[in-house]
Design a protein around this motif. Structure first.
Motif, mmCIF file in Angstrom:
data_model
loop_
_atom_site.group_PDB
_atom_site.id
_atom_site.type_symbol
_atom_site.label_atom_id
_atom_site.label_comp_id
_atom_site.label_asym_id
_atom_site.label_seq_id
_atom_site.Cartn_x
_atom_site.Cartn_y
_atom_site.Cartn_z
ATOM 1 N N PRO A 1 0.835 -1.209 0.000
ATOM 2 C CA PRO A 1 0.000 0.000 0.000
ATOM 3 C C PRO A 1 0.866 1.254 0.000
ATOM 4 N N LEU A 2 0.467 2.242 -0.770
ATOM 5 C CA LEU A 2 1.170 3.516 -0.795
ATOM 6 C C LEU A 2 0.738 4.367 0.389
ATOM 7 N N PRO A 3 1.563 5.337 0.794
ATOM 8 C CA PRO A 3 1.229 6.167 1.965
ATOM 9 C C PRO A 3 -0.109 6.879 1.799
ATOM 10 N N VAL A 4 -0.829 7.007 2.894
ATOM 11 C CA VAL A 4 -2.113 7.706 2.888
ATOM 12 C C VAL A 4 -1.854 9.209 2.725
ATOM 13 N N THR A 5 -2.595 9.851 1.850
ATOM 14 C CA THR A 5 -2.456 11.291 1.628
ATOM 15 C C THR A 5 -3.762 11.992 1.976
ATOM 16 N N GLN A 6 -3.698 13.316 2.127
ATOM 17 C CA GLN A 6 -4.891 14.078 2.498
ATOM 18 C C GLN A 6 -5.875 14.139 1.333
ATOM 19 N N LEU B 1 -9.282 15.555 -0.882
ATOM 20 C CA LEU B 1 -9.546 16.827 -1.549
ATOM 21 C C LEU B 1 -10.188 17.843 -0.609
ATOM 22 N N SER B 2 -11.123 17.425 0.209
ATOM 23 C CA SER B 2 -11.804 18.368 1.104
ATOM 24 C C SER B 2 -10.830 18.972 2.114
ATOM 25 N N THR B 3 -9.901 18.163 2.621
ATOM 26 C CA THR B 3 -8.904 18.665 3.568
ATOM 27 C C THR B 3 -7.967 19.661 2.886
ATOM 28 N N LEU B 4 -7.545 19.337 1.677
ATOM 29 C CA LEU B 4 -6.663 20.243 0.943
ATOM 30 C C LEU B 4 -7.369 21.560 0.621
ATOM 31 N N ARG B 5 -8.651 21.493 0.298
ATOM 32 C CA ARG B 5 -9.396 22.713 0.001
ATOM 33 C C ARG B 5 -9.522 23.604 1.230
ATOM 34 N N ALA B 6 -9.693 22.995 2.379
ATOM 35 C CA ALA B 6 -9.783 23.776 3.619
ATOM 36 C C ALA B 6 -8.479 24.528 3.873
ATOM 37 N N LYS B 7 -7.356 23.875 3.638
ATOM 38 C CA LYS B 7 -6.061 24.532 3.811
ATOM 39 C C LYS B 7 -5.867 25.617 2.765
ATOM 40 N N SER C 1 3.349 27.460 4.910
ATOM 41 C CA SER C 1 4.343 26.858 4.016
ATOM 42 C C SER C 1 3.993 25.386 3.810
ATOM 43 N N VAL C 2 4.504 24.813 2.735
ATOM 44 C CA VAL C 2 4.199 23.423 2.388
ATOM 45 C C VAL C 2 4.539 22.472 3.534
ATOM 46 N N GLN C 3 5.727 22.653 4.091
ATOM 47 C CA GLN C 3 6.186 21.723 5.120
ATOM 48 C C GLN C 3 5.302 21.761 6.355
ATOM 49 N N ASN C 4 4.902 22.955 6.784
ATOM 50 C CA ASN C 4 4.140 23.074 8.026
ATOM 51 C C ASN C 4 2.682 22.652 7.875
ATOM 52 N N LEU C 5 2.140 22.736 6.662
ATOM 53 C CA LEU C 5 0.734 22.365 6.453
ATOM 54 C C LEU C 5 0.514 20.858 6.510
ATOM 55 N N GLY C 6 1.595 20.094 6.449
ATOM 56 C CA GLY C 6 1.466 18.641 6.532
ATOM 57 C C GLY C 6 0.895 18.004 5.282
ATOM 58 N N ILE C 7 1.122 18.618 4.128
ATOM 59 C CA ILE C 7 0.570 18.073 2.883
ATOM 60 C C ILE C 7 1.602 17.284 2.090
ATOM 61 N N CYS C 8 2.808 17.141 2.642
ATOM 62 C CA CYS C 8 3.870 16.420 1.956
ATOM 63 C C CYS C 8 3.941 14.964 2.414
ATOM 64 N N THR C 9 4.223 14.077 1.480
ATOM 65 C CA THR C 9 4.508 12.676 1.785
ATOM 66 C C THR C 9 6.022 12.512 1.870
ATOM 67 N N PRO C 10 6.551 11.968 2.969
ATOM 68 C CA PRO C 10 8.010 11.816 3.096
ATOM 69 C C PRO C 10 8.597 10.963 1.980
ATOM 70 N N PHE C 11 9.697 11.421 1.426
ATOM 71 C CA PHE C 11 10.353 10.754 0.300
ATOM 72 C C PHE C 11 10.733 9.317 0.641
ATOM 73 N N GLU C 12 11.397 9.119 1.772
ATOM 74 C CA GLU C 12 11.849 7.777 2.147
ATOM 75 C C GLU C 12 10.673 6.840 2.390
ATOM 76 N N GLN C 13 9.619 7.362 2.980
ATOM 77 C CA GLN C 13 8.431 6.539 3.222
ATOM 78 C C GLN C 13 7.828 6.060 1.903
ATOM 79 N N LEU C 14 7.807 6.939 0.917
ATOM 80 C CA LEU C 14 7.276 6.558 -0.390
ATOM 81 C C LEU C 14 8.158 5.507 -1.055
#
Length: 604
Positions: free
Chosen positions: A6-11, A13-19, A117-130
Motif C-alpha cells: 500500500p502507498l502512503p495515505v495522503t490528504q 480533496l476536502s482537507t486540501l481545500r480547507a487549507k 508553508s508546504v512543510q508546516n501544512l502537513g501536505i507532503c509525503t516523506p520521500f523515504e516513506q514513499l
C-alpha cells in the motif's frame, strides 16, 4: 501493478481545500507585498504604501524570528491550533492595519507565513516513506558506487540522483519500462534513467539545440560508464588476488597440519600395524584429504576467477548492453562467464532495444498528441525535472488525458512564466488551457496572483536563511536607475531588461552609463554629478529595500504553496487517479524548487 504494497495515505480533496481557503485569506492581504516590483521600489514609493514600520524594526523582527525558528513558541502553537480549527485570519494577532492595509506586525506576518508553508501544512509525503512503499522488500537494483557528480555540477547531480531513484521505483512498482521526459533540456535525467536503470527514455525538448546537445552529451556519458567499469574491474581484481593469496596460505597450513596429524597417528599405532596396513591407511585418509584439498583449491580458484568477472562487470550487468562501448583490453573469454551472467547478458541482449535514450524535438502543449511524436508509445511514465512555466501544468493535463500514461512525476519551476487565466480579465484571448489556476475551487474564486507575485515565489528562503542572501546592492542600483530613467527620460515603464550589467560594472556611475547605453538611451545628456546625486539621495534608504525584499522572501513559500496546492487539488479531482501526492525530493538549499507532484492511475 507489479508490487502490492500500500502507498502512503495522503490528504483528501476536502482537507486540501480547507487549507487552500485559509491560505487565500492570508494572501488576500499579504499579496500586496509580493505584487510590488523591486525595480519600481523608489519610483512608486512602495515602502510608504505597504509597510507602516521603520525598516530597522522590520529587519530586527525578522532576525529575531529566524533565531527563534528552532524553538517552539507558544504563540506559534496557538496560531496553528486556530488555523486548523478554521478560524478567520482576523482572529490572529493583527498583521495588517484594517484601514490602511499596511503591515503593522512583522512577528505575526512571519509566523503566519511559516504556518502556510508546504512543510508546516502537513501536505507532503516523506520521500523515504514513499520509496519503502514502492519497493516493498526489494532492494535497489543498481550499483551505489555509480555517482553522476563527476560529469554534472553538484546541484544537477543531487537532483538527478534523487529523482531517477524515485522514477525507477515507480516504474518497477507499475511494471513499466518506457519513460517520457518532458522538457528534457540537456538530457541529464534522461541519460541517467537509461544508463543506470536500463529504462527506455524519450527526452522531448522544444529546443533543437538542446536535443542535439543531449545526443552528444549522452555519448560522452557512456564513456564515463566505461571508465567506471574499468575502475571497478581493477579494484575487484586486486581484492580477489589478495583473497586468493590469503586463502592459499591458509590451505597450505591446513594441508601441513593434516599430514602431521596423520603421521602422528600412524607412529602411535606402528607397533600394531604392518607396513601394508599403514600404506593402506595413508592411502585411505591422507591421499583422500589431498584430493579434497586440491578440489577445494580448484573450485576456489575458479570461484575467484568468477568473482573477478562478476564484480568487475557488475556495473555492466545492470546497464543496457549498448551503454558501454566494448574494448579488447577488457574482453573476458566466454568460458569464464558464470551461468548467471550468461543468462543476464542474454536477456539484456534481447531487450537492448528498450534500454535506450532518444532525444526528440517538439513543442509540447496540453493538447499534444504523443502518438505523433513517439511511434512506439506504450504504457509509460511521464516525468519532468524543472519544467518551466506552463509545461508543468501541461504535463499533468497530458497525464490525465492519455490512457497510455500510467504515472507522472513532475517538478516545476519558473512560476513567473505561468499563464494566468484571470490576470488580464478585460483582454481578449483565445487560450483555453491556462497554467494557473488548474483546480475547480481557484477557478470558481477567479483567483489571480500576478506576475510579480509568481516571480517572488521563486525566491529561496532556505538559501537566504543559511547566509546566501539577496544581492541587495545590485537591486538597489536597478531601483535607483529606474528613478533616473523616469525623471530624466520621461519613461515610466521600460519593457527592455538591463541584464547582468552590475557584475560588469566598477561603480554605480559605470553601472548607469552601461545600462543607459544598453537601453538605447543617450547617456551623454546626464552629467556625472546628476547621476551621483541620485545615488546619494537614495543610499540612506537602501535598508528599506533590504527589509522589503526580506519580507518578500518570507512570503515566497506561501505563493509556491498556493501553486502546488492548485496542482495537487486538480489531480485529486480526477476520477481515474488512484493515488497522488506532493513529495519533497531535494535539499532546498541545493535546489530551491524541490517539490514533486506524483500521481498514479487506477488499474484497468
Amino acid at each position: 501493478m507489479a508490487a502490492s504494497g500500500p502507498l502512503p495515505v495522503t490528504q483528501d480533496l476536502s482537507t486540501l481545500r480547507a487549507k487552500l481557503q485559509g491560505l487565500l485569506r492570508f494572501l488576500t492581504e499579504a499579496l500586496s507585498i509580493s505584487s510590488a516590483h523591486t525595480v519600481d521600489f523608489y519610483t512608486e514609493s512602495v515602502w510608504e504604501q505597504v509597510v507602516d514600520l521603520p525598516p530597522e524594526t522590520v529587519l530586527a523582527a525578522l532576525r529575531s524570528a529566524a533565531e527563534a525558528e528552532a524553538e517552539a513558541q507558544p504563540s506559534e502553537a496557538r496560531l496553528q491550533v486556530e488555523a486548523e480549527s478554521g478560524s478567520d485570519i482576523t482572529d490572529f494577532p493583527k498583521i495588517f492595519c484594517e484601514t490602511s492595509q499596511k503591515l503593522v506586525s512583522v512577528e505575526a506576518f512571519a509566523l503566519t507565513a511559516k504556518y502556510y508553508s508546504v512543510q508546516n501544512l502537513g501536505i507532503c509525503t516523506p520521500f523515504e516513506q514513499l520509496l519503502v512503499a514502492l519497493r516493498g522488500n526489494q532492494k535497489q537494483r543498481t550499483d551505489e558506487n555509480v555517482k553522476p557528480d563527476e560529469f554534472m555540477n553538484l546541484k544537477k547531480s543531487h537532483e538527478v540522483q534523487a529523482m531517477s531513484e524515485l522514477i525507477s521505483s515507480i516504474a518497477d512498482y507499475c511494471g513499466i519500462k518506457q519513460i517520457i521526459d518532458l522538457g528534457s533540456g540537456k538530457g541529464y535525467l534522461s541519460s541517467f534513467l537509461s544508463l543506470k536503470y536500463g529504462l527506455k527514455v524519450y527526452g522531448i525538448d522544444s529546443s533543437n539545440t538542446n536535443t542535439h546537445g543531449a545526443e552528444e552529451r549522452n555519448r560522452k556519458l557512456k564513456k564515463h560508464w566505461k571508465v567506471y567499469r574499468r575502475r571497478s574491474k581493477l579494484d575487484v581484481n586486486g581484492l580477489a588476488l589478495q583473497m586468493a593469496k590469503e586463502r592459499k596460505v591458509q590451505d597450505e597450513i591446513k594441508f601441513k597440519a593434516d599430514i602431521e596429524g596423520v603421521c602422528n597417528s600412524s607412529t602411535a599405532n606402528q607397533e600394531k600395524m604392518s607396513t601394508s596396513d599403514f600404506l593402506a591407511d595413508f592411502s585411505a585418509s591422507v591421499i583422500s584429504n589431498i584430493r579434497k584439498q586440491m578440489e577445494n583449491l580448484h573450485v576456489y580458484s575458479h570461484r575467484e576467477e568468477n568473482l573477478c568477472f562478476e564484480n568487475a562487470f557488475s556495473l555492466r550487468d545492470l546497464l543496457p548492453i549498448n551503454a558501454v562501448e566494448p574494448t579488447s583490453s577488457s574482453h573476458i573469454p566466454k568460458r569464464k562467464m558464470s551461468e548467471t551472467n550468461k543468462e543476464r547478458r542474454k536477456m539484456t541482449s534481447k531487450s537492448n532495444e528498450s534500454n535506450i535514450y532518444s532525444p526528440l524535438t517538439s513543442f509540447i502543449t496540453a493538447d499534444s498528441e504523443l502518438h505523433d511524436i513517439i511511434k512506439d508509445l506504450e504504457d509509460c511514465l511521464m516525468v519532468g525535472l524543472h519544467t518551466c512555466g506552463d509545461l508543468a501544468p501541461n504535463t499533468l493535463r497530458i497525464f490525465t488525458s492519455k490512457s497510455e500514461i500510467k504515472g507522472v512525476c513532475s517538478v516545476g519551476c519558473c512560476y513567473h512564466l505561468l499563464s494566468e487565466e484571470f490576470e488580464n480579465p478585460h483582454k481578449e484571448c483565445t487560450q483555453e488551457k491556462w497554467g494557473f489556476p488548474m483546480c475547480r475551487y481557484l477557478k470558481e474564486e477567479r483567483w489571480c496572483c500576478g506576475r510579480n507575485a509568481r516571480m517572488s515565489a521563486c525566491l529561496a528562503l532556505e538559501r537566504v536563511a543559511v547566509g546566501q542572501g539577496l544581492p541587495t546592492e545590485s537591486l538597489f542600483y536597478r531601483a535607483v536607475l529606474q528613478d533616473i530613467i523616469k525623471d530624466c527620460y520621461g519613461i515610466t515603464k521600460c519593457d527592455r531588461h538591463v541584464g547582468k550589467i552590475y557584475s560588469k560594472s566598477s561603480s554605480f556611475l559605470d553601472y548607469v552609463r552601461k545600462s543607459l547605453k544598453k537601453l538605447g538611451l543617450d547617456e551623454s545628456k546626464l552629467p556625472e554629478k546628476i547621476i551621483m546625486d541620485y545615488y546619494e539621495k537614495y543610499k540612506p534608504r537602501m535598508n528599506e529595500l533590504e527589509a522589503f525584499n526580506m519580507l518578500k522572501v518570507v512570503l515566497a513559500p506561501c505563493i509556491e504553496t498556493l501553486i502546488l496546492l492548485d496542482r495537487l487539488c486538480y489531480l485529486k479531482e480526477q476520477d481515474d487517479i488512484a493515488w497522488s501526492a506532493l513529495v519533497k525530493l531535494f535539499d532546498p538549499v541545493k535546489s530551491p524548487r524541490c517539490y514533486a507532484i506524483i500521481a498514479l492511475k487506477k488499474q484497468q
